[in-house]
Design a protein around this motif. Structure first.
Motif, PDB file in Angstrom:
ATOM      1  N   ARG A  84      51.493  29.889  35.700  1.00 28.18           N
ATOM      2  CA  ARG A  84      52.333  31.029  35.318  1.00 28.18           C
ATOM      3  C   ARG A  84      53.198  31.479  36.494  1.00 28.18           C
ATOM      4  NH1 ARG A  84      51.514  34.126  30.810  1.00 28.18           N
ATOM      5  NH2 ARG A  84      52.118  36.015  31.923  1.00 28.18           N
ATOM      6  N   SER A  86      55.592  34.771  37.542  1.00 28.68           N
ATOM      7  CA  SER A  86      56.089  36.116  37.263  1.00 28.68           C
ATOM      8  C   SER A  86      57.262  36.380  38.199  1.00 28.68           C
ATOM      9  CB  SER A  86      54.997  37.168  37.495  1.00 28.68           C
ATOM     10  OG  SER A  86      53.863  36.876  36.714  1.00 28.68           O
ATOM     11  N   ASP A 107      53.946  42.951  28.478  1.00 30.86           N
ATOM     12  CA  ASP A 107      53.401  41.593  28.485  1.00 30.86           C
ATOM     13  C   ASP A 107      51.995  41.591  27.890  1.00 30.86           C
ATOM     14  OD1 ASP A 107      52.355  39.114  29.026  1.00 30.86           O
ATOM     15  OD2 ASP A 107      53.204  38.971  31.033  1.00 30.86           O
ATOM     16  N   VAL A 110      49.050  40.489  30.301  1.00 31.66           N
ATOM     17  CA  VAL A 110      48.694  41.442  31.352  1.00 31.66           C
ATOM     18  C   VAL A 110      47.887  42.602  30.772  1.00 31.66           C
ATOM     19  CG1 VAL A 110      49.614  43.102  33.021  1.00 31.66           C
ATOM     20  CG2 VAL A 110      50.661  40.832  32.812  1.00 31.66           C
ATOM     21  N   VAL A 375      55.152  46.296  33.594  1.00 25.86           N
ATOM     22  CA  VAL A 375      55.384  44.872  33.343  1.00 25.86           C
ATOM     23  C   VAL A 375      56.039  44.701  31.979  1.00 25.86           C
ATOM     24  CG1 VAL A 375      54.262  42.614  33.088  1.00 25.86           C
ATOM     25  CG2 VAL A 375      53.364  44.258  34.740  1.00 25.86           C
ATOM     26  N   TRP A 377      57.884  41.612  29.107  1.00 28.42           N
ATOM     27  CA  TRP A 377      57.878  40.214  28.698  1.00 28.42           C
ATOM     28  C   TRP A 377      59.275  39.838  28.219  1.00 28.42           C
ATOM     29  CZ3 TRP A 377      55.408  35.908  29.260  1.00 28.42           C
ATOM     30  CH2 TRP A 377      55.555  34.858  28.346  1.00 28.42           C
ATOM     31  N   THR A 394      57.102  36.729  32.590  1.00 32.64           N
ATOM     32  CA  THR A 394      56.587  38.057  32.908  1.00 32.64           C
ATOM     33  C   THR A 394      57.462  38.686  33.983  1.00 32.64           C
ATOM     34  OG1 THR A 394      54.312  37.420  32.400  1.00 32.64           O
ATOM     35  CG2 THR A 394      54.613  39.332  33.808  1.00 32.64           C
TER      36      THR A 394
END
Length: 501
Positions: A84, A86, A107, A110, A375, A377, A394
């Motif tokens: 992943r 971010s 997200d 998260v 956060v 998405w 993210t």
């Protein structure tokens, strides 16, 4: 034996094949983001995680590292962890785009981490964590009346009552010699306040925070921080803690269920009930076709835990900053004396006159935001500040980082409340301690009214001094809090407001 050896050989070969395929997948993901600046990865597979794990183990504040990376690589910074990637967004343009529009959801990966703790449902799909916009909007619409101006004005009596109880406890310590944690005292009073105004509970945490419910909140918050330790649930020496955390979460939800059932029964029997958060939730739920008690309990836990922790941290950081800046403290106490004199009950109208106190609280949130960021998405490819961001990414947006960057705030590490004076330039899209846009914190006005009442009474009554030798370091414990607890000594003010009465 030969058959067993063959089986192990086959398993080893399959394991190597799986690892090889996973490494190819990681390489493929890397290739999509390698055009975006970021610190060197310490590990091909783990990415930047080993750096963060070391900092976590040493109780070092990783957001300061992210600040260094933002200064060096921004406005879009790559963070790698396994397969992943971010991206940290540290530009006002990016913050405006991703926070002000409802099209960018939180997200799910998260926020699913606090859906449950060690297998026990915790915050679930409450107002903070729910990612589906339609589901969130329905919850927010139900809650909004409980945070209207008229309702909040009606809370002043409870704010005064509980803050006065805090002052009485502090008077017992105000001999200029006793050392105590201001964070502990602020946590107790904010817990008492949220319990009373939101759910009609008298906790009396100020008198004893080791009773079951306050203790459960403390243990649960500790559990939140421990979940970030890799594989902690498999560590034999952590099983006692894990068991305590699970029991604490169950207790929180059980108490919530009891409050819920009692209030529902009172409403059905036509009894007069307080228009608090719980009543408002139940009124909204009654309009729905299906009852969802689990979701109601999600919001009970959300408001109970988040509603006291963040404000307690803000108040403690404010005391810490004022103790380090006596000239600001003196100016602030002069304002409190001028507005309040010797009066004990603070009126709603008084809060609007405490303008410098508002500035101090805002500056405290700039340097020490209890919630460092949020956060989002990104489902579709997007371009921010000329940098192409791939779909399904993210995005991390941090008010802590942007609040400490020279490009947005002159001399950013200096505590200067005049940044928020009426004539000062407004910090658009680089200061968002309560987030921004449709998903901004529903309780921000509530929290700042509460903080003003508590701080005004404290400044009116006491002189405080920080105990020497503290580190003043920050720790990310689910929320940002002072590592040393803001150790203080108190003594009564010689005039305690009466000189202006």
């Amino acid at each position: 034996m030969a058959v067993l050896g063959a089986v192990w050989g086959l398993l080893a070969a399959l394991g190597l094949l799986a690892l090889g395929l996973y490494c190819c997948y990681v390489r493929y993901i890397h290739s999509k983001y390698d055009h975006i600046p970021g610190a060197p990865r310490e590990s091909f597979i783990f990415g930047h995680l080993p750096i963060l794990w070391r900092m976590l183990r040493k109780q070092e504040f990783m957001h300061d590292l992210f600040l260094q990376w933002a200064e060096k690589y921004g406005p879009v910074v790559r963070l790698n962890a396994f397969h992943r990637v971010s991206l940290m967004i540290v530009s006002p343009e990016g913050v405006k785009e991703f926070l002000m529009s409802p099209q960018y959801s939180k997200d799910p990966l998260v926020y699913s981490r606090i859906f449950s703790i060690f297998g026990e449902r915790f915050i679930g799909n409450g107002l903070v964590t729910v990612c589906n916009h339609e589901h969130w909007h329905k919850q927010r619409r139900i809650m909004d009346p409980a945070f209207s101006r008229n309702y909040l004005i009606g809370l002043m009596e409870t704010f005064n009552e509980k803050a006065e109880e805090l002052m009485m406890k502090l008077e017992e310590k105000a001999d200029g010699k006793k050392e105590f944690s201001m964070l502990t005292m602020m946590s107790r009073v904010t817990m008492d306040i949220i319990a009373k105004v939101a759910f009609g509970l008298e906790l009396n945490a100020l008198s004893d925070d080791q009773t079951p419910l306050p203790r459960a909140v403390t243990v649960t918050l500790e559990g939140m921080t421990k979940t970030r330790i890799p594989f902690i649930q498999y560590m034999p020496w952590k099983q006692k803690l894990i068991k305590e955390v699970k029991e604490s979460v169950r207790l929180l939800r059980r108490v919530g269920k009891e409050c819920l059932d009692q209030r529902r029964e009172d409403i059905q029997n036509g009894k007069e009930v307080t228009l608090d958060i719980l009543t408002q939730i139940l009124k909204g739920d009654a309009l729905e076709e299906t009852r969802d008690d689990e979701n109601i309990l999600d919001n009970f836990v959300t408001f109970f835990v988040a509603g006291h922790e963040t404000t307690a941290n803000q108040l403690s950081f404010t005391v810490m900053a004022l103790g380090q800046h006596p000239e600001i403290l003196e100016r602030l106490q002069a304002e409190v004396d001028d507005v309040l004199g010797a009066k004990r009950d603070i009126d709603y109208e008084d809060l609007g006159k405490l303008t410098y106190l508002s500035q101090v609280l805002k500056e405290s949130l700039r340097l020490y935001p209890p919630v460092p960021g949020t956060v989002r998405w990104l489902e579709k490819e997007h371009v921010v500040n000329g940098i192409r961001i791939p779909a399904n990414t993210t995005l991390v947006l941090s008010t802590y980082i942007m609040g400490r960057m020279e490009r947005y705030f002159k001399d950013p590490l200096t505590f200067n409340p005049d940044r928020f004076s009426k004539d000062a330039p407004k910090p658009y899209y680089c200061y968002f301690p309560f987030s921004l846009g449709p998903r901004s914190c529903i309780g921000q006005v509530f929290a700042q009214m509460e903080a003003k009442v508590v701080m005004a009474k404290l400044l009116q009554r006491f002189e405080f001094q920080l105990v020497p030798g503290q580190s003043f370091k920050l720790v990310d414990a689910g929320t940002v809090r002072p590592l040393d607890g803001v150790m203080c000594k108190l003594k009564p003010r010689s005039c305690a407001g009466s000189c202006q009465a």
